[in-house]
Design a protein around this motif. Structure first.
Motif, mmCIF file in Angstrom:
data_model
loop_
_atom_site.group_PDB
_atom_site.id
_atom_site.type_symbol
_atom_site.label_atom_id
_atom_site.label_comp_id
_atom_site.label_asym_id
_atom_site.label_seq_id
_atom_site.Cartn_x
_atom_site.Cartn_y
_atom_site.Cartn_z
ATOM 1 N N GLY A 87 0.823 -1.201 0.000
ATOM 2 C CA GLY A 87 0.000 0.000 0.000
ATOM 3 C C GLY A 87 0.857 1.252 0.000
ATOM 4 N N ARG A 89 2.707 4.240 -1.223
ATOM 5 C CA ARG A 89 2.542 5.056 -2.421
ATOM 6 C C ARG A 89 3.715 6.003 -2.643
ATOM 7 N N GLU A 107 0.464 -2.040 -6.400
ATOM 8 C CA GLU A 107 -0.097 -1.272 -5.291
ATOM 9 C C GLU A 107 -1.371 -1.923 -4.786
ATOM 10 N N THR A 109 -4.928 -1.830 -3.318
ATOM 11 C CA THR A 109 -6.013 -0.857 -3.360
ATOM 12 C C THR A 109 -7.215 -1.426 -2.634
ATOM 13 N N ASP A 111 -10.090 -1.383 -3.922
ATOM 14 C CA ASP A 111 -10.927 -1.911 -4.995
ATOM 15 C C ASP A 111 -10.377 -3.282 -5.397
ATOM 16 N N GLN A 114 -9.759 -3.963 -9.170
ATOM 17 C CA GLN A 114 -8.583 -3.242 -9.670
ATOM 18 C C GLN A 114 -7.296 -3.946 -9.223
ATOM 19 N N PHE A 115 -7.243 -4.350 -7.961
ATOM 20 C CA PHE A 115 -6.073 -5.068 -7.442
ATOM 21 C C PHE A 115 -5.875 -6.382 -8.193
#
Length: 137
Positions: A87, A89, A107, A109, A111, A114-115
């Motif tokens: 995580g 950033r 990364e 996320t 969502d 999306q991950f």
């Protein structure tokens, strides 16, 4: 190709989500989960036949940066691809892990879709396990 995957993550929910992503592979890999860097290094001393390591950076006992450093210094472990799944950033840390020998960075996320998609793309791009996936519903 060996289908064993090591997930190194101290947050159980994140480790479980990563496991679920990997279970969407057509050829489901054997998944081993450890919760800290010291446990990861111990596991890798015991077994060196992993196809890929999915490594968080913020870990208890031994952090992900130190795990990367240790792995790159051991010839029998330095050829295992490592994908940092974090995580974090911070662009500096992303570049740092790549310079230290990580294969790629994904990364985390909130969502899940999306991950999942990003992890699938990263594994496929690097020709690692899970090149074929069950189509997401």
């Amino acid at each position: 190709m060996n289908k064993r995957v090591l997930i190194v993550d101290d947050f159980p929910l994140d480790a479980e989500l990563t496991r679920r992503v990997l279970e969407a592979c057509k050829d489901i890999p054997e998944i081993v989960i450890v919760a800290d860097g010291a446990e990861a290094l111990s596991e890798l001393e015991r077994r060196h036949d992993y196809a890929v390591i999915l490594l968080d950076l913020r870990l208890p006992k031994v952090d992900g940066f130190e795990v990367l450093k240790q792995l790159s210094s051991k010839p029998f472990l330095s050829d295992i691809p490592i994908i940092v799944v974090s995580g974090n950033r911070n662009d500096y840390d992303r570049m740092r892990v790549l310079v230290m020998g990580a294969t790629d960075f994904v990364e985390k996320t909130i969502d899940y879709a999306q991950f999942r998609d990003e992890l699938f793309r990263t594994l496929a791009r690097n020709r690692l396990c899970c090149e074929d996936f069950v189509s997401p519903a």
